[in-house]
Design an enzyme around this catalytic site. Structure first.
Site, mmCIF file in Angstrom:
data_model
loop_
_atom_site.group_PDB
_atom_site.id
_atom_site.type_symbol
_atom_site.label_atom_id
_atom_site.label_comp_id
_atom_site.label_asym_id
_atom_site.label_seq_id
_atom_site.Cartn_x
_atom_site.Cartn_y
_atom_site.Cartn_z
ATOM 1 N N ARG A 81 0.780 -0.553 0.293
ATOM 2 C CA ARG A 81 -0.334 0.130 0.353
ATOM 3 C C ARG A 81 0.985 1.088 -0.197
ATOM 4 O O ARG A 81 0.777 2.085 0.947
ATOM 5 C CB ARG A 81 -0.939 0.043 1.285
ATOM 6 N N GLY A 122 6.494 -7.450 -6.987
ATOM 7 C CA GLY A 122 5.557 -8.687 -8.026
ATOM 8 C C GLY A 122 5.179 -7.399 -8.698
ATOM 9 O O GLY A 122 6.358 -6.673 -9.726
ATOM 10 N N ASP A 123 4.658 -7.824 -9.993
ATOM 11 C CA ASP A 123 4.447 -7.063 -11.422
ATOM 12 C C ASP A 123 4.162 -5.580 -10.769
ATOM 13 O O ASP A 123 3.898 -4.542 -11.396
ATOM 14 C CB ASP A 123 2.899 -7.558 -11.736
ATOM 15 N N GLY A 124 3.056 -4.970 -9.455
ATOM 16 C CA GLY A 124 2.606 -4.196 -9.393
ATOM 17 C C GLY A 124 4.129 -3.674 -8.973
ATOM 18 O O GLY A 124 4.257 -1.832 -9.685
ATOM 19 N N ASP A 149 3.127 -15.476 -11.060
ATOM 20 C CA ASP A 149 2.603 -14.443 -12.692
ATOM 21 C C ASP A 149 3.350 -13.384 -13.311
ATOM 22 O O ASP A 149 2.448 -12.710 -14.556
ATOM 23 C CB ASP A 149 0.922 -14.372 -12.289
ATOM 24 N N GLY A 190 -3.462 -17.028 -4.918
ATOM 25 C CA GLY A 190 -3.424 -16.777 -6.940
ATOM 26 C C GLY A 190 -4.427 -16.302 -6.967
ATOM 27 O O GLY A 190 -6.002 -16.747 -7.332
ATOM 28 N N ARG A 284 -15.864 -30.004 4.094
ATOM 29 C CA ARG A 284 -15.017 -28.762 4.577
ATOM 30 C C ARG A 284 -14.290 -27.856 4.485
ATOM 31 O O ARG A 284 -13.573 -28.244 3.035
ATOM 32 C CB ARG A 284 -13.954 -29.800 6.371
ATOM 33 N N HIS A 290 -1.367 -16.920 4.179
ATOM 34 C CA HIS A 290 -0.950 -16.496 4.481
ATOM 35 C C HIS A 290 0.287 -16.711 4.899
ATOM 36 O O HIS A 290 1.523 -16.904 5.268
ATOM 37 C CB HIS A 290 -0.872 -15.002 5.000
HETATM 38 O O1 F6P Z 1 0.326 -11.039 -4.434
HETATM 39 C C1 F6P Z 1 0.470 -12.403 -4.200
HETATM 40 C C2 F6P Z 1 -0.217 -12.225 -3.150
HETATM 41 O O2 F6P Z 1 -0.230 -13.136 -1.267
HETATM 42 C C3 F6P Z 1 -1.960 -12.904 -3.882
HETATM 43 O O3 F6P Z 1 -1.465 -14.376 -4.077
HETATM 44 C C4 F6P Z 1 -2.963 -13.028 -2.772
HETATM 45 O O4 F6P Z 1 -4.247 -12.286 -2.979
HETATM 46 C C5 F6P Z 1 -2.010 -11.827 -1.873
HETATM 47 O O5 F6P Z 1 -0.662 -11.790 -2.451
HETATM 48 C C6 F6P Z 1 -3.061 -10.748 -0.301
HETATM 49 O O6 F6P Z 1 -1.939 -10.192 -0.119
HETATM 50 P P1 F6P Z 1 -2.318 -8.788 1.303
HETATM 51 O O7 F6P Z 1 -1.145 -9.415 1.801
HETATM 52 O O8 F6P Z 1 -1.974 -8.289 0.842
HETATM 53 O O9 F6P Z 1 -3.604 -9.666 2.285
#
Ligand code: F6P
Length: 366
Positions: A81, A122-124, A149, A190, A284, A290
């Protein structure tokens, strides 16, 4: 005068970030005589030079990166962020706004005397890096993400470890699924790409794998469960990417904060709810979340991250800014960041992995 090179980690963390930092600092300082400036919490440390994360910005010596090769997380901190082009600030009334502080980043980099910055992300992060390159702040990219990705590299580091964690969790769930004749649904990370689900599902022999690239229908999944039951297999394992969506529907978003990507969760629960209308089964849901991003990197990720860190320092030494290091076959090569971010690397619904899964009787929900 020594050349000054910044280094930062941006976006979601993943196992192997510390291995890149270690290699880049050791090679940068010991082989090329650089002064390496560790920037705290992605670009936050350049938005505000006095920014204090856990440790604050700091000059890194090889002794600072001893013993970090095996550690998950990142000694520099990270953030998903802190895009300076849409930086989130709170006004006096507590309202949240996005504002462009990118000029300040460029000025602060000049104040520190940085020739450029190695951005591990990553891409961002690569998109942000490209915008700074266009503004005259040189950057080198190092591709990380558990999602795997990013275009222009065969693999990102972090992915192999995440797949291993998910695979082990699914193996454990299989034991209990079998004991109780249950349908177990496992939600893995993902967002746009189903690589973790496809690889962990394949490695653990899952019965259905639902990925964002293949909008699913529940009827084929229910049929697979019934068929297994008829053959005497009373349990089933379904792996669901967090970004999986039903045909004609959207991904399950739980929250969307300013300056952040929408937070995904609930994809597997939604599948379970839908299946319960089609079949009578004890189900279930487990959300791995994370857990997939932490812990010690696998040997593959340690080696790849170390090779990437070394290659990034070598690119800086040669003054080859604007490039991203990349794995191609056996070799580490580099591509312009602009090329790497052109197209994400997504699962091909008609590619070898998917066709093989179908041939093995795995339902992909299509
Ligand atoms: O881009 C990696 C990732 O683990 C995604 O698979 C997932 O949507 C995102 O990060 C989760 O991010 P945060 O740590 O903000 O919950």
């Amino acid at each position: 005068m020594a050349r000054k090179i910044g280094i930062l980690t941006g976006g979601g963390d993943c196992p192997g970030l510390n291995a890149v930092i270690r290699a880049a600092v050791k090679v940068g300082v010991e082989q090329h005589g650089f002064e390496m400036f560790g920037i705290e919490d992605a670009l936050s440390g350049l938005v505000d030079l006095d920014y204090r994360g856990p440790n604050g910005n700091r000059w890194l010596q090889p002794r600072d990166v001893n013993q970090i090769l095996t550690r998950g997380g990142t000694i520099l901190g990270t953030s998903n962020r802190s895009d300076p082009f849409r930086f989130v600030v709170k006004d006096a009334a507590g309202a949240v706004h996005e504002t462009d502080v990118s000029d300040r980043v460029v000025e602060n980099a000049k104040k520190v005397g940085l020739e450029g910055v190695i951005s591990i992300g990553g891409d961002g992060s690569m998109r942000i890096a490209q915008r700074f390159i266009d503004k005259g702040l040189p950057m080198i990219g190092v591709p990380k993400t558990i999602d795997n990705d990013l275009g222009s590299t065969d693999q990102t580091f972090g992915f192999d470890t995440a797949v291993g964690i998910a695979m082990e969790a699914i193996d454990r769930l299989r034991d209990t699924a079998e004991s109780h004749d249950r349908v177990m649904l496992v939600e893995v990370m993902g967002r746009d790409a189903g690589w973790i689900a496809l690889h962990a599902g394949t490695a653990s022999g899952a019965d259905a794998i639902l990925v964002p690239e293949i909008p699913y229908r529940l009827e084929p999944v229910a049929k697979m469960i019934e068929k297994r039951r008829a053959e005497g297999q009373k349990y089933s394992i379904i792996v669901v990417s967090e970004g999986a969506k039903p045909a004609g529907g959207e991904a399950s978003v739980v929250e969307h904060k300013a300056g952040a990507m929408p937070r995904l969760q609930g994809a597997a629960q939604r599948v379970a709810d839908g299946l319960s209308k089609l079949i009578d089964a004890d189900m279930r849901v487990t959300v791995l979340g994370h857990v997939q991003r932490g812990g010690s990197p696998s040997s593959f990720d340690r080696i790849l991250a170390t090779r990437f860190g070394h290659a990034a320092a070598e690119l800086a030494a040669r003054g080859e800014w604007g490039k991203m290091v990349s794995l191609r076959g056996e070799n580490i090569v580099s591509f312009p960041i602009a090329e790497a971010i052109r197209k994400p690397k997504l699962v091909d619904p008609r590619g070898q992995m998917c066709e093989m899964a179908r041939a093995l009787g795995v339902s992909l929900g299509d």
